[in-house]
Design a protein around this motif. Structure first.
Motif, PDB file in Angstrom:
ATOM      1  N   THR A 110      70.746  54.425 -21.173  1.00 40.44           N
ATOM      2  CA  THR A 110      69.811  55.276 -21.447  1.00 40.44           C
ATOM      3  C   THR A 110      69.677  55.828 -23.001  1.00 40.44           C
ATOM      4  N   PHE A 111      70.987  55.863 -23.497  1.00 35.68           N
ATOM      5  CA  PHE A 111      70.928  56.070 -24.972  1.00 35.68           C
ATOM      6  C   PHE A 111      70.302  54.810 -25.726  1.00 35.68           C
ATOM      7  N   GLY A 112      70.669  53.615 -25.492  1.00 32.42           N
ATOM      8  CA  GLY A 112      70.108  52.454 -26.145  1.00 32.42           C
ATOM      9  C   GLY A 112      68.379  52.587 -25.891  1.00 32.42           C
ATOM     10  N   ARG A 113      67.955  52.851 -24.626  1.00 34.54           N
ATOM     11  CA  ARG A 113      66.414  52.735 -24.402  1.00 34.54           C
ATOM     12  C   ARG A 113      65.923  54.127 -25.259  1.00 34.54           C
ATOM     13  N   LEU A 114      66.244  55.155 -25.351  1.00 34.45           N
ATOM     14  CA  LEU A 114      66.004  56.236 -25.832  1.00 34.45           C
ATOM     15  C   LEU A 114      65.836  56.375 -27.476  1.00 34.45           C
ATOM     16  N   ALA A 115      66.945  55.633 -28.032  1.00 31.13           N
ATOM     17  CA  ALA A 115      67.128  55.583 -29.459  1.00 31.13           C
ATOM     18  C   ALA A 115      66.223  54.445 -29.740  1.00 31.13           C
ATOM     19  N   ALA A 116      65.979  53.290 -29.118  1.00 31.01           N
ATOM     20  CA  ALA A 116      65.419  52.043 -29.739  1.00 31.01           C
ATOM     21  C   ALA A 116      63.515  52.586 -29.657  1.00 31.01           C
ATOM     22  N   GLU A 117      63.190  53.460 -28.638  1.00 33.64           N
ATOM     23  CA  GLU A 117      62.145  53.934 -28.688  1.00 33.64           C
ATOM     24  C   GLU A 117      61.697  54.882 -29.614  1.00 33.64           C
ATOM     25  N   LEU A 119      63.352  55.373 -32.866  1.00 35.32           N
ATOM     26  CA  LEU A 119      63.731  55.138 -33.929  1.00 35.32           C
ATOM     27  C   LEU A 119      62.874  53.582 -34.497  1.00 35.32           C
ATOM     28  N   GLY A 120      62.451  52.775 -33.380  1.00 35.11           N
ATOM     29  CA  GLY A 120      61.873  51.666 -33.462  1.00 35.11           C
ATOM     30  C   GLY A 120      62.644  50.667 -34.193  1.00 35.11           C
ATOM     31  N   VAL A 121      63.938  50.611 -33.675  1.00 33.97           N
ATOM     32  CA  VAL A 121      64.974  49.463 -34.192  1.00 33.97           C
ATOM     33  C   VAL A 121      65.591  48.856 -32.871  1.00 33.97           C
ATOM     34  N   PRO A 122      66.209  47.472 -33.012  1.00 34.35           N
ATOM     35  CA  PRO A 122      66.656  46.787 -32.100  1.00 34.35           C
ATOM     36  C   PRO A 122      68.194  47.292 -31.734  1.00 34.35           C
ATOM     37  N   PHE A 123      68.586  47.365 -30.192  1.00 36.35           N
ATOM     38  CA  PHE A 123      69.757  47.741 -29.617  1.00 36.35           C
ATOM     39  C   PHE A 123      70.080  46.608 -28.701  1.00 36.35           C
ATOM     40  N   PHE A 124      71.490  46.347 -29.020  1.00 31.90           N
ATOM     41  CA  PHE A 124      72.037  45.264 -28.162  1.00 31.90           C
ATOM     42  C   PHE A 124      73.296  45.993 -27.144  1.00 31.90           C
ATOM     43  N   LEU A 125      73.221  45.549 -25.945  1.00 31.69           N
ATOM     44  CA  LEU A 125      74.424  45.895 -25.091  1.00 31.69           C
ATOM     45  C   LEU A 125      75.676  45.069 -24.981  1.00 31.69           C
ATOM     46  N   TYR A 126      76.790  45.951 -25.008  1.00 29.35           N
ATOM     47  CA  TYR A 126      78.010  44.953 -24.974  1.00 29.35           C
ATOM     48  C   TYR A 126      78.952  45.571 -24.091  1.00 29.35           C
ATOM     49  N   PRO A 160      66.818  41.621 -28.623  1.00 30.33           N
ATOM     50  CA  PRO A 160      67.481  42.618 -28.336  1.00 30.33           C
ATOM     51  C   PRO A 160      67.498  43.294 -26.822  1.00 30.33           C
ATOM     52  N   ASP A 161      68.386  43.999 -26.106  1.00 32.37           N
ATOM     53  CA  ASP A 161      68.076  44.573 -24.681  1.00 32.37           C
ATOM     54  C   ASP A 161      67.054  45.687 -24.990  1.00 32.37           C
ATOM     55  N   PHE A 162      67.029  46.432 -25.975  1.00 38.03           N
ATOM     56  CA  PHE A 162      66.010  47.740 -26.319  1.00 38.03           C
ATOM     57  C   PHE A 162      65.597  47.219 -27.595  1.00 38.03           C
ATOM     58  N   GLY A 163      64.325  47.709 -27.839  1.00 38.10           N
ATOM     59  CA  GLY A 163      63.495  47.873 -28.952  1.00 38.10           C
ATOM     60  C   GLY A 163      62.965  46.521 -29.537  1.00 38.10           C
ATOM     61  N   PRO A 169      64.870  46.106 -42.214  1.00 36.31           N
ATOM     62  CA  PRO A 169      65.707  45.964 -43.253  1.00 36.31           C
ATOM     63  C   PRO A 169      66.626  47.222 -43.342  1.00 36.31           C
ATOM     64  N   GLN A 170      65.958  48.377 -43.091  1.00 40.04           N
ATOM     65  CA  GLN A 170      66.712  49.728 -43.517  1.00 40.04           C
ATOM     66  C   GLN A 170      67.801  49.813 -42.535  1.00 40.04           C
ATOM     67  N   TRP A 171      67.509  49.490 -41.415  1.00 41.90           N
ATOM     68  CA  TRP A 171      68.691  49.775 -40.224  1.00 41.90           C
ATOM     69  C   TRP A 171      69.594  48.622 -39.826  1.00 41.90           C
ATOM     70  N   GLY A 172      68.880  47.529 -39.568  1.00 45.75           N
ATOM     71  CA  GLY A 172      69.759  46.336 -39.072  1.00 45.75           C
ATOM     72  C   GLY A 172      69.726  46.438 -37.508  1.00 45.75           C
ATOM     73  N   ALA A 173      70.766  46.643 -36.881  1.00 47.14           N
ATOM     74  CA  ALA A 173      70.783  46.722 -35.432  1.00 47.14           C
ATOM     75  C   ALA A 173      71.937  47.270 -35.138  1.00 47.14           C
ATOM     76  N   THR A 174      72.043  47.786 -33.826  1.00 49.77           N
ATOM     77  CA  THR A 174      73.110  48.603 -33.283  1.00 49.77           C
ATOM     78  C   THR A 174      73.644  47.928 -31.692  1.00 49.77           C
ATOM     79  N   ALA A 175      74.972  48.107 -31.520  1.00 46.37           N
ATOM     80  CA  ALA A 175      75.515  47.709 -30.172  1.00 46.37           C
ATOM     81  C   ALA A 175      75.767  48.986 -29.798  1.00 46.37           C
ATOM     82  N   THR A 176      75.621  48.995 -28.442  1.00 43.81           N
ATOM     83  CA  THR A 176      75.887  50.283 -27.672  1.00 43.81           C
ATOM     84  C   THR A 176      76.280  49.702 -26.516  1.00 43.81           C
ATOM     85  N   GLY A 177      77.412  50.384 -25.960  1.00 43.40           N
ATOM     86  CA  GLY A 177      77.706  50.015 -24.616  1.00 43.40           C
ATOM     87  C   GLY A 177      78.698  51.088 -23.973  1.00 43.40           C
TER      88      GLY A 177
END
Length: 538
Positions: A110-117, A119-126, A160-163, A169-177
């Motif tokens: 839920t967090f990964g989906r909402l945050a990607a939407e 912020l417009g950035v990629p999120f990976f699940l781990y 990515p799983d989301f986003g 460049p400013q953000w990169g990517a995030t892993a959430t799980g």
């Protein structure tokens, strides 16, 4: 019971105090979130935040902190010693109390989906949330770090799983799980760093390499010397305390240290620890030493003493145990009343509290009287011959009495929920349908509460029979009152189940619950007679 989830987001900023504080403030100002720790590192240029809350609150707290990071952190200028790939580099969710790993997996998604939407950035699940095995571990997801991320996102298998599958460049990517609670734990060695490291190599899961694995699963560790303590330490991360508990690691270190002829001088927990892990240690030492302890605070004290957790710094359970840090006063206005006020409240011109709350109180008092007699028998010299029986029968009575106290308020709350459904509008077909559904839900809740009271009381009978059989004969009348009170409370709860069953439209539910309730109330009458017969025959 309250659900507690821990969230430990790591942000790629460890020097800018304004940014560090702004992220902390975003978490603190989120309703339902409690910020427990902020740990910035200058050389790593990274800050680790630890906060807890219920499932909805932690999602919102993580979102709020990520929004601040999106506005304030620019990965294009970031340098640091710690591996990283994004402004919010990693955001794990960890079950702490009354919540499962599966629930935390859902929370992370839920967090990964909402945050990607947002912020417009990629999120990976781990970890437990990972969809693909080849990107389950964090090092797998973060391989190549921020500098290699642009090329990686162009590869189909690293979408990515989301986003967006695009480099931001400013953000990169995030892993959430979701992952298990990690406990940072050190055992003090009166020896050298080399000796401590030899012990760590023998115990940690990786051992001395692929050909020589260690004995303990889900353990990472090494040995070092701490000048401040003038002692060496076996320093470990317990990645899953359900797999390798604290006490198991401590006892195995003691064995290894004895083989090297070096001493062990207690241990320390770095950061916070779940209550369950401490109680597991207490249970271990209680069984090992044949101890009989009921009170939670005494169990905690036993674990602290046996593990030597006060050896290098005071271990304050209120500060170190997560559940105690975030404890709230139970919302139990009836149970918290003075007895006089409760009786007057029952006697007032109001339908609540009514028979359900009184029944819960009676069942609690019945179990409580049994526990009282058991405790008055246990440990008394002339009754030492029945200590073993008392050890078996006191805990279920003690626990039943404690678990029944919240049911006093729960019954009244359930009734109020049903009354609220009655007041819903019914001007349109949709409103009438919604009202009917809410009324049925309210009725089922109003049935479930007294049924739970019945079940808790039902579980006390065998122990009460043993108290009657072996307990202090001078307390015979207390056991008699306890049996009659327990039976009456169960009968009263049964009547509350049945009166609320009248308007239930779910036939399968009615048949199942009525059958269960009738069996319990019938057994209560028989068990009460058994207790009285046992007492009469002594």
């Amino acid at each position: 019971m309250r659900k507690i989830v821990e969230c430990v987001p790591n942000f790629s900023e460890g020097n800018d105090r304004e940014t560090i504080d702004a992220i902390a403030q975003a978490i603190t100002e989120t309703p339902g979130c409690t910020l427990l720790d902020v740990d910035p590192g200058k050389s790593t240029n990274r800050t680790v935040y630890t906060f807890v809350g219920d499932p909805d609150a932690v999602v919102q707290g993580a979102l709020n902190s990520a929004r601040v990071a999106r506005a304030r952190i620019d990965m294009r200028t970031h340098k640091g010693e710690h591996p990283r790939m994004g402004a919010m580099d990693v955001c794990p969710f960890i079950p702490v109390a009354n919540v499962s790993m599966d629930e935390c997996v859902a929370i992370s998604k839920t967090f990964g989906r909402l945050a990607a939407e947002a912020l417009g950035v990629p999120f990976f699940l781990y970890e437990a949330s990972a969809v693909h095995d080849y990107r389950r571990k964090l090092p797998q997801v973060r391989q190549g770090e921020y500098e290699g991320l642009a090329g990686r996102l162009e590869e189909p298998e690293w979408a990515p799983d989301f986003g967006p599958a695009a480099f931001v460049p400013q953000w990169g990517a995030t892993a959430t799980g979701a992952r298990s609670f990690l406990i940072a734990y050190n055992v003090n060695i009166l020896g050298t760093s080399n000796q401590a490291h030899r012990i760590a190599l023998n115990l940690r899961e990786a051992g001395r390499g692929p050909d020589v694995p260690g004995r303990l699963k889900a353990v990472k560790g090494m040995g070092w010397f701490v000048d401040e303590y003038n002692m060496a330490q076996v320093t470990v991360n317990l990645n899953d305390y359900q797999v390798t508990p604290i006490h198991t690691l401590f006892e195995e270190v003691k064995k290894e240290a004895a083989a090297l002829n070096v001493g062990v001088a207690g241990s320390e927990i770095v950061g916070l620890v779940p209550l369950a892990s401490i109680l597991m240690a207490a249970d271990y030492y209680m069984e090992k030493e044949n101890l009989f302890i009921l009170d939670e605070d005494q169990k905690v004290r036993l674990a602290v003493e046996r593990l030597g957790l006060n050896s290098v710094a005071p271990f304050d359970p209120k500060e170190k145990i997560i559940e105690y840090r975030v404890a709230e006063t139970p919302d139990e206005p009836l149970a918290a009343m003075r007895l006089r006020d409760f009786v007057q409240e029952v006697a007032s011109r109001s339908s609540a509290p009514g028979g359900g709350s009184v029944s819960a109180l009676l069942v609690a008092m019945g179990a409580g009287l049994g526990a009282m007699v058991g405790k008055l028998t246990y440990g008394v010299r002339k009754f030492e011959s029945v200590d073993a029986q008392m050890r078996k029968c006191i805990p279920p009575l003690h626990d039943a009495a404690a678990r029944l106290i919240p049911m006093i308020d729960a019954d009244t709350t359930a009734f109020k929920d049903f009354m609220a459904a009655l007041r819903l509008p019914r001007g349109t077909d949709a409103e009438r349908t919604a009202r009917a559904e809410q009324m049925q839900a309210g009725l089922k809740k109003a049935i479930d509460i007294p049924l739970t009271t019945m079940k808790l009381g039902d579980g006390a009978w065998d122990a009460l029979c043993d108290v009657a059989r072996y307990g202090n004969p001078a307390s015979r009348s207390d056991v008699e009152v306890g049996a009659r009170t327990l039976e009456t409370g169960i009968w009263g709860a049964y009547k509350n189940v049945m009166i609320n069953m009248t308007d239930i439209t779910d036939d399968e539910f009615r048949t199942r619950i009525v059958g269960e309730a009738e069996a319990i109330v019938k057994r209560a009458a028989q068990k009460c007679a058994d207790v009285l017969e046992i007492l009469e025959s002594r």
